[in-house]
Scaffold this motif. Structure first.
Motif, mmCIF file in Angstrom:
data_model
loop_
_atom_site.group_PDB
_atom_site.id
_atom_site.type_symbol
_atom_site.label_atom_id
_atom_site.label_comp_id
_atom_site.label_asym_id
_atom_site.label_seq_id
_atom_site.Cartn_x
_atom_site.Cartn_y
_atom_site.Cartn_z
ATOM 1 N N SER A 111 -13.417 -8.774 24.001
ATOM 2 C CA SER A 111 -14.542 -8.963 24.917
ATOM 3 C C SER A 111 -14.509 -7.886 26.000
ATOM 4 C CB SER A 111 -14.449 -10.338 25.572
ATOM 5 O OG SER A 111 -14.355 -11.315 24.560
ATOM 6 N N GLY A 112 -15.669 -7.632 26.599
ATOM 7 C CA GLY A 112 -15.736 -6.660 27.693
ATOM 8 C C GLY A 112 -17.122 -6.058 27.796
ATOM 9 N N THR A 113 -17.198 -4.855 28.389
ATOM 10 C CA THR A 113 -18.483 -4.169 28.545
ATOM 11 C C THR A 113 -18.563 -3.034 27.536
ATOM 12 O OG1 THR A 113 -18.341 -4.617 30.893
ATOM 13 C CG2 THR A 113 -19.957 -2.967 30.215
ATOM 14 N N ILE A 114 -19.663 -3.016 26.791
ATOM 15 C CA ILE A 114 -19.852 -1.902 25.844
ATOM 16 C C ILE A 114 -20.578 -0.772 26.570
ATOM 17 C CG2 ILE A 114 -20.979 -1.138 23.717
ATOM 18 C CD1 ILE A 114 -20.950 -4.015 22.761
ATOM 19 N N TYR A 115 -20.029 0.429 26.487
ATOM 20 C CA TYR A 115 -20.724 1.633 26.967
ATOM 21 C C TYR A 115 -21.293 2.306 25.735
ATOM 22 C CZ TYR A 115 -18.836 1.347 31.673
ATOM 23 O OH TYR A 115 -18.556 0.938 32.941
ATOM 24 N N LYS A 116 -22.624 2.454 25.745
ATOM 25 C CA LYS A 116 -23.241 3.074 24.566
ATOM 26 C C LYS A 116 -23.693 4.487 24.934
ATOM 27 C CE LYS A 116 -26.429 2.095 20.887
ATOM 28 N NZ LYS A 116 -27.638 2.921 20.893
ATOM 29 N N PHE A 117 -23.147 5.451 24.221
ATOM 30 C CA PHE A 117 -23.504 6.850 24.449
ATOM 31 C C PHE A 117 -24.384 7.271 23.279
ATOM 32 C CE2 PHE A 117 -19.448 5.933 26.349
ATOM 33 C CZ PHE A 117 -19.514 6.523 27.598
ATOM 34 N N ASP A 118 -25.673 7.561 23.578
ATOM 35 C CA ASP A 118 -26.577 7.887 22.476
ATOM 36 C C ASP A 118 -26.451 9.326 22.040
ATOM 37 O OD1 ASP A 118 -27.758 5.571 21.751
ATOM 38 O OD2 ASP A 118 -29.014 5.553 23.544
ATOM 39 N N GLN A 119 -26.142 10.171 22.981
ATOM 40 C CA GLN A 119 -25.991 11.591 22.689
ATOM 41 C C GLN A 119 -25.259 12.204 23.863
ATOM 42 O OE1 GLN A 119 -29.976 13.223 22.695
ATOM 43 N NE2 GLN A 119 -29.907 13.342 24.901
ATOM 44 N N ALA A 120 -24.869 13.444 23.722
ATOM 45 C CA ALA A 120 -24.300 14.141 24.869
ATOM 46 C C ALA A 120 -24.793 15.567 24.809
ATOM 47 C CB ALA A 120 -22.787 14.115 24.780
ATOM 48 N N ARG A 121 -25.205 16.093 25.932
ATOM 49 C CA ARG A 121 -25.533 17.508 25.921
ATOM 50 C C ARG A 121 -24.376 18.246 26.564
ATOM 51 N NH1 ARG A 121 -29.829 20.350 27.955
ATOM 52 N NH2 ARG A 121 -28.208 21.944 28.011
ATOM 53 N N ASP A 122 -24.272 19.504 26.217
ATOM 54 C CA ASP A 122 -23.138 20.273 26.694
ATOM 55 C C ASP A 122 -23.511 20.976 27.998
ATOM 56 O OD1 ASP A 122 -20.761 21.616 26.835
ATOM 57 O OD2 ASP A 122 -20.755 22.159 24.705
ATOM 58 N N ALA A 123 -22.660 20.891 29.006
ATOM 59 C CA ALA A 123 -22.911 21.596 30.255
ATOM 60 C C ALA A 123 -22.736 23.110 30.061
ATOM 61 C CB ALA A 123 -21.971 21.086 31.338
ATOM 62 N N ILE A 124 -22.073 23.502 29.007
ATOM 63 C CA ILE A 124 -21.902 24.913 28.655
ATOM 64 C C ILE A 124 -23.106 25.341 27.798
ATOM 65 C CG2 ILE A 124 -20.456 26.461 27.224
ATOM 66 C CD1 ILE A 124 -19.049 25.780 29.742
ATOM 67 N N PRO A 125 -23.649 26.513 28.001
ATOM 68 C CA PRO A 125 -24.837 26.915 27.226
ATOM 69 C C PRO A 125 -24.611 26.863 25.723
ATOM 70 C CG PRO A 125 -24.366 28.504 28.956
ATOM 71 C CD PRO A 125 -23.228 27.540 28.948
ATOM 72 N N PRO A 126 -25.627 26.430 24.984
ATOM 73 C CA PRO A 126 -25.511 26.467 23.521
ATOM 74 C C PRO A 126 -25.474 27.927 23.042
ATOM 75 C CG PRO A 126 -27.724 25.850 24.160
ATOM 76 C CD PRO A 126 -26.929 25.930 25.425
ATOM 77 N N GLU A 127 -25.157 28.100 21.781
ATOM 78 C CA GLU A 127 -24.948 29.447 21.207
ATOM 79 C C GLU A 127 -26.111 30.405 21.548
ATOM 80 O OE1 GLU A 127 -22.231 31.662 19.890
ATOM 81 O OE2 GLU A 127 -21.875 29.539 19.471
ATOM 82 N N SER A 128 -27.368 29.927 21.390
ATOM 83 C CA SER A 128 -28.521 30.821 21.572
ATOM 84 C C SER A 128 -28.606 31.323 23.033
ATOM 85 C CB SER A 128 -29.812 30.123 21.170
ATOM 86 O OG SER A 128 -29.841 28.843 21.761
#
Ligand code: ATP
Length: 599
Positions: A111-128
């Motif tokens: 039992s407890g609290t569920i943290y649901k992470f749907d996505q994460a974006r990167d604080a570092i620039p993507p490749e492009s």
């Protein structure tokens, strides 16, 4: 009542087993092979005593049971017919964070609290966006020959910022301050006359409105005593494995009780259950093809069913009669644990007791009674044994009735043996698949039919572990100087004890004492496993034997030699492990006294 687990007691038992040579981890010097164990000098004696007693009671003392010893390597057709190839599976789940594997039905409710992470974006620039930064704006600032990767994005942005005097502050480790650095960086770049508007726009687009670097979602359970920072750290680890260097997270939360969807180790979401076949597959012969497949047997029983007709013919038994077997079995357990309790290689003692259909249910109860008696006769008290009637839902579909004999291990109440009425399922399956008749001809009624079977199936390793757990105790005993100290003693039933009697000369430097003690060893050896020990004070020698469960100790002293009192010549002290009482007995009576107390 199911007793609560006693971790400390179990740890002491595991440590004693290693220290005194009962059980070692297999391949220990190479880091160990998970779920596989080796029995040391005392463990092997204990195991043999158990197996020999089972064989004696089940085979030698009965007219209606014969033995066999089948092969471990098994023809795939046997296990296809028995259903093992298709259905001998356990539901398996994996931790989405660590990939640790669990049996779905053994995951506890949490039992407890569920943290649901749907996505994460990167604080570092993507490749492009990184390419625009690295190639267009920072190229001339990077020392020649130095290769840069996305990980260097912050360093590059700060180099450009320094060079062009933007005065952007060095970001802190948190993702939002990194994100802020690149937003401000893009703003400043747009004001640079020598930089093309398109370049800045492309950077901004790729960075700010570009796709999140991972659309993978995960749920993490915050359990009692865990703070939010721990959960965020786990989410970081999850996304970093997906190549997101500094994940920016925005979870939603929800409360949950008694959920089995999360890893008991770290609260990370588990994958949906998938069936996992527990059999070890191998290949026979020089070439590995579909036709060369063989299996290591997952139970000893199938060899008995397959040899039913041969054994019926050679033994000329009439129903009801049984075939007994002791031998190795192999299961690729998803989560071997609790010391030897759930191993990948283990031994079984199985009886297939063939009968007429109408006798099945009665014999099921009969065998339950016999098996309970067996455990009592090897020193496992009835109080520690529990009979569970396996419910319709839990029972194999072909079984009309199954009991589990359970034992209170220090880690909880668990199955020691199953007693199942398997009907005529196995023989019918093999008859159908092989095309060979496996029926029985009843000479009285002149009828042919396929017999039914009741199967008591016990695990050798689990019974050995139960014997050790049941025997382990600590009490107080005086040391050499009469001071009370804690004594560890394994109170094995003498029948099971690895060593039955230890023989000690009082002093090792008195030739006559030593000679007499060795004479006694020779006298006892034909009757039992004896141990000679002359080193250390006598109290210490007793303690060493108490710790390995030797029920009797014989000391040869000066009285034995008749040096103090002629009446006591050829007598010794016989010490009892449990009561620590000593009695004086004639040497010539020792074999008789000990044999009667052992059996
Ligand atoms: P469990 O539910 O604990 O996995 P099971 O019901 O599958 O056991 P059976 O197939 O009935 O076990 O096997 C008969 C006996 O063999 C068990 O009662 C147990 O004593 C022993 N046994 C089964 N699996 C193992 C194992 N992995 N390690 C040690 N002993 C085992």
């Amino acid at each position: 009542m199911n007793k609560s687990p006693d971790t400390q007691r179990m740890e002491k038992i595991v440590s004693l087993c290693k220290r005194r040579g009962f059980i070692f981890q297999s391949s220990e010097i190479y880091g160990g092979l998970n779920g596989v164990w080796d029995y040391g000098p005392l463990g092997v004696e204990l195991k043999r005593n158990l197996k020999n007693y089972w064989w004696r009671v089940m085979v030698h003392e009965r007219d209606d049971i014969v033995g066999m010893d089948g092969s471990i390597l098994t023809h795939p057709a046997v296990l296809k017919a028995s259903g093992h190839v298709d259905t001998f599976t356990d539901p398996m789940v994996d931790c989405r964070l660590t990939q640790r594997r669990f049996r779905a039905d053994q995951v506890p409710g949490q039992s407890g609290t569920i943290y649901k992470f749907d996505q994460a974006r990167d604080a570092i620039p993507p490749e492009s966006a990184f390419e625009i930064l690295a190639i267009n704006w920072a190229k001339e600032l990077v020392p020649a020959g130095e290769s840069v990767s996305r990980k260097d994005s912050i360093r590059l942005a700060l180099l450009v910022s320094d060079h062009r005097k933007f005065n952007l502050p060095t970001p802190k480790v948190d993702p939002s301050s990194v994100f802020k650095l690149f937003i401000e960086f893009a703003d400043k770049m747009s004001a640079q006359p020598d930089i093309s508007k398109d370049d800045v726009e492309n950077f901004r687009k790729a960075y700010v409105s570009g796709p999140a670097a991972s659309g993978d979602s995960i749920r993490l359970l915050q359990r009692k005593g865990e703070d939010k920072a721990t959960i965020l750290k786990r989410a970081d680890a999850f996304y970093q494995l997906r190549n997101i260097l500094i994940p920016m997270l925005s979870p939603s939360t929800e409360e949950v009780t008694d959920s089995r969807d999360f890893s008991p180790e770290n609260g990370a979401e588990l994958t949906p259950p998938r069936p996992f076949n527990l059999m070890f597959r191998t290949s026979m012969g020089a070439t590995e093809t579909e036709d060369s497949i063989a299996y290591l047997r997952p139970e000893t029983a199938q060899a008995i069913f397959v040899q039913f007709k041969n054994i019926l013919e050679v033994s000329r038994k009439k129903l009801p009669f049984g075939i007994a077997q002791i031998g190795k079995a192999f299961r690729n357990e998803i989560n071997p644990r609790n010391f030897t309790f759930r191993s990948r290689e283990f031994e079984q003692m199985e009886l297939e007791y063939f009968c007429r259909a109408e006798e099945g249910m009665k014999l099921l109860d009969y065998w339950l009674g016999e098996r309970l008696k067996f455990y009592e006769n090897i020193g496992i008290g009835r109080d520690g044994l529990h009979v569970k009637t396996v419910s319709d839902e839990e029972r194999a579909f072909y079984s009309k009735g199954t009991y589990d004999i359970e034992f209170d291990f220090p880690f909880g109440r668990q199955e020691l043996e199953g007693v199942a009425y398997r009907t005529d399922y196995d023989l019918l399956q093999h008859q159908k698949a092989s095309g060979k008749s496996l029926d029985y001809f009843d000479e009285e009624t002149k009828q042919r039919f396929v017999p039914h079977v009741v199967e008591p199936s016990a695990g050798v390793d689990r019974a050995v572990l139960a014997l050790i757990c049941e025997a382990y105790s600590e009490d107080e005993a005086p040391d050499e100087k009469g001071k009370m100290e804690t004594r560890i003693v394994l109170r094995f039933h003498p029948r099971m004890a690895p060593i039955k009697c230890a023989v000690f000369p009082l002093l090792k430097n008195k030739e006559h004492l030593v000679a007499k003690a060795k004479e006694i060893v020779d006298l006892l050896r034909p009757h039992m496993n004896v141990f000679y020990d002359e080193s250390g004070a006598i109290g210490r020698r007793y303690r060493r034997q108490d710790e390995i469960g030797t029920p009797f100790g014989v000391t040869v002293d000066f009285e034995t030699l008749g040096e103090k009192d002629a009446d006591l010549r050829d007598t010794v002290t016989l010490r009892d492990r449990d009561s620590m009482k000593q009695e004086r007995v004639l040497v010539k009576d020792l074999p008789g006294i000990l044999v009667s107390r052992i059996t």
